[in-house]
Design a protein around this motif. Structure first.
Motif, PDB file in Angstrom:
ATOM      1  N   HIS A  30       1.927  18.506   6.373  1.00 21.84           N
ATOM      2  CA  HIS A  30       2.138  17.527   5.300  1.00 21.84           C
ATOM      3  C   HIS A  30       0.839  16.856   4.847  1.00 21.84           C
ATOM      4  O   HIS A  30       0.749  16.433   3.686  1.00 21.84           O
ATOM      5  CB  HIS A  30       3.133  16.460   5.765  1.00 21.84           C
ATOM      6  N   ARG A  31      -0.145  16.738   5.752  1.00 21.70           N
ATOM      7  CA  ARG A  31      -1.403  16.073   5.405  1.00 21.70           C
ATOM      8  C   ARG A  31      -2.564  16.872   6.020  1.00 21.70           C
ATOM      9  O   ARG A  31      -3.138  16.460   7.034  1.00 21.70           O
ATOM     10  CB  ARG A  31      -1.397  14.622   5.888  1.00 21.70           C
ATOM     11  N   ASP A  84       0.852  -1.184   0.000  1.00 17.70           N
ATOM     12  CA  ASP A  84       0.000   0.000   0.000  1.00 17.70           C
ATOM     13  C   ASP A  84       0.892   1.239   0.000  1.00 17.70           C
ATOM     14  O   ASP A  84       1.643   1.471   0.949  1.00 17.70           O
ATOM     15  CB  ASP A  84      -0.884  -0.017   1.236  1.00 17.70           C
ATOM     16  N   PRO A  85       0.844   2.088  -1.031  1.00 15.68           N
ATOM     17  CA  PRO A  85       1.771   3.224  -1.112  1.00 15.68           C
ATOM     18  C   PRO A  85       1.545   4.273  -0.032  1.00 15.68           C
ATOM     19  O   PRO A  85       2.454   5.078   0.239  1.00 15.68           O
ATOM     20  CB  PRO A  85       1.500   3.803  -2.501  1.00 15.68           C
ATOM     21  N   LEU A  86       0.362   4.288   0.586  1.00 14.40           N
ATOM     22  CA  LEU A  86       0.105   5.279   1.628  1.00 14.40           C
ATOM     23  C   LEU A  86       0.854   4.961   2.916  1.00 14.40           C
ATOM     24  O   LEU A  86       1.283   5.876   3.641  1.00 14.40           O
ATOM     25  CB  LEU A  86      -1.401   5.357   1.922  1.00 14.40           C
ATOM     26  N   ALA A 132      -1.375   6.004  13.319  1.00 14.30           N
ATOM     27  CA  ALA A 132      -2.236   6.443  12.220  1.00 14.30           C
ATOM     28  C   ALA A 132      -3.320   5.397  12.006  1.00 14.30           C
ATOM     29  O   ALA A 132      -3.018   4.208  11.864  1.00 14.30           O
ATOM     30  CB  ALA A 132      -1.424   6.635  10.944  1.00 14.30           C
ATOM     31  N   GLU A 133      -4.545   5.844  12.031  1.00 12.24           N
ATOM     32  CA  GLU A 133      -5.693   4.997  11.705  1.00 12.24           C
ATOM     33  C   GLU A 133      -6.192   5.343  10.304  1.00 12.24           C
ATOM     34  O   GLU A 133      -6.218   6.511   9.921  1.00 12.24           O
ATOM     35  CB  GLU A 133      -6.840   5.237  12.685  1.00 12.24           C
ATOM     36  N   ARG A 134      -6.592   4.317   9.581  1.00  9.76           N
ATOM     37  CA  ARG A 134      -7.264   4.545   8.301  1.00  9.76           C
ATOM     38  C   ARG A 134      -8.621   3.856   8.352  1.00  9.76           C
ATOM     39  O   ARG A 134      -8.700   2.646   8.578  1.00  9.76           O
ATOM     40  CB  ARG A 134      -6.433   4.011   7.138  1.00  9.76           C
ATOM     41  N   PRO A 191     -12.071  15.721  12.985  1.00  9.06           N
ATOM     42  CA  PRO A 191     -12.407  14.494  12.265  1.00  9.06           C
ATOM     43  C   PRO A 191     -11.620  14.304  10.985  1.00  9.06           C
ATOM     44  O   PRO A 191     -11.331  13.180  10.591  1.00  9.06           O
ATOM     45  CB  PRO A 191     -13.904  14.649  11.981  1.00  9.06           C
ATOM     46  N   GLY A 192     -11.270  15.401  10.291  1.00  7.96           N
ATOM     47  CA  GLY A 192     -10.583  15.277   9.020  1.00  7.96           C
ATOM     48  C   GLY A 192     -11.517  14.789   7.927  1.00  7.96           C
ATOM     49  O   GLY A 192     -12.664  14.413   8.169  1.00  7.96           O
ATOM     50  N   THR A 193     -11.009  14.766   6.707  1.00  9.63           N
ATOM     51  CA  THR A 193     -11.823  14.351   5.557  1.00  9.63           C
ATOM     52  C   THR A 193     -11.146  13.278   4.713  1.00  9.63           C
ATOM     53  O   THR A 193     -11.717  12.820   3.728  1.00  9.63           O
ATOM     54  CB  THR A 193     -12.116  15.566   4.656  1.00  9.63           C
ATOM     55  N   SER A 194      -9.939  12.850   5.086  1.00  9.56           N
ATOM     56  CA  SER A 194      -9.161  11.930   4.248  1.00  9.56           C
ATOM     57  C   SER A 194      -9.393  10.465   4.571  1.00  9.56           C
ATOM     58  O   SER A 194      -8.951   9.594   3.822  1.00  9.56           O
ATOM     59  CB  SER A 194      -7.672  12.239   4.414  1.00  9.56           C
TER      60      SER A 194
END
Length: 266
Positions: free
Chosen positions: A63-64, A3-5, A109-111, A78-81
């Motif tokens: 950076h993000r 996974d590139p992320l 980091a949670e995705r 909450p963010g949007t990504s």
């Protein structure tokens, strides 16, 4: 790590933790004092906790900018990504306040709600622990692995205690009943480091009641990627009720024992 992320998130977490760790190590004032308290008069925050969290969130947001945050010292968005950073800028604040070496910076980091990257920077140990989901756990370049599972009677456990008096009293009662059944117990004062010590084979298991997401997110991933099992009460994930990490052959024994003792009660 296909996974590139994930390499991007790991690199950012490592750099943010390194910078915060250097700030805490090199910037600690000689007259460091308590800035405020949280759950009780002995649950303290220093000016350095706050400064470290600002450094981390500022670096990551640069950076993000679309990511979310959950931080011990108040960072919350909450963010949007679909990515959220779970941050404990100084795990082991009381140790740090007293000049003891067992403290760390913890960044996960949670995705989409799943922890995919974890970094625990322990400057006074000279160690940086990290893991990526499915990629193993490391201290620097050294791959980590849990110890072979002992029986409960030969297990070295880590634990911790809450800052609320009523909960501490119950935890002390549980420890009193655990000690005769195990090799011994250690109390380090940093949940993140305790979880990494399970990953590194320095503890056979760790349990604690009352942890928050930022206390355990990075360390629990590192422990799992080193071969540990993590969870809470039977059938439940690690949570504030109970967090348990142990080598696979020990996990169920200890979980059952803690359930019998009612370790999750206040």
């Amino acid at each position: 790590m296909t996974d590139p992320l994930l390499p991007e998130l790991l690199d950012l977490a490592l750099e943010a933790a390194r910078r915060a760790g250097a700030l805490l190590r090199d910037g600690r004032p000689d007259d460091l004092a308590v800035a405020m308290t949280k759950s009780s008069p002995i649950d303290v925050v220093t000016e350095m906790d706050i400064a470290a969290e600002k450094l981390i969130t500022g670096f990551l947001a640069e950076h993000r900018p679309e990511d979310g945050f959950l931080g011990e010292e108040g960072a919350s968005s909450p963010g949007t990504s679909g990515v959220r950073w779970v941050i404990d800028p100084l795990d082991g604040t009381v140790n740090y306040l007293y000049g003891l070496p067992t403290w760390a910076v913890s960044i996960a980091a949670e995705r989409d709600g799943e922890t995919v990257v974890g970094v625990v920077e322990a400057p006074l140990r000279g160690e940086t622990y990290h893991a990526v989901l499915g990629g193993g756990a490391f201290a620097g370049d050294r791959r980590l692995a849990v110890r072979p599972s002992p029986d409960l009677g030969h297990a070295l456990l880590g634990t911790g205690f809450a800052y609320v008096q009523s909960r501490r009293a119950h935890q002390a009662d549980v420890v009193q009943r655990v000690i005769p059944r195990v090799r011994d117990i250690r109390r380090g004062g940093s949940a993140a480091i305790d979880l990494c010590d399970v990953a590194a084979g320095r503890l056979d298991a760790y349990y604690e009641r009352g942890l928050n997401p930022w206390d355990l997110a990075a360390g629990a991933l590192i422990a799992r990627e080193a071969g540990a099992l993590t969870g809470g009460r039977p059938g439940e994930p690690a949570s504030g009720d109970l967090t348990l990490a142990a080598s696979p052959g020990l996990f169920a024994q200890l979980q059952e024992f803690l359930e019998e003792l009612g370790a999750w009660h206040d």
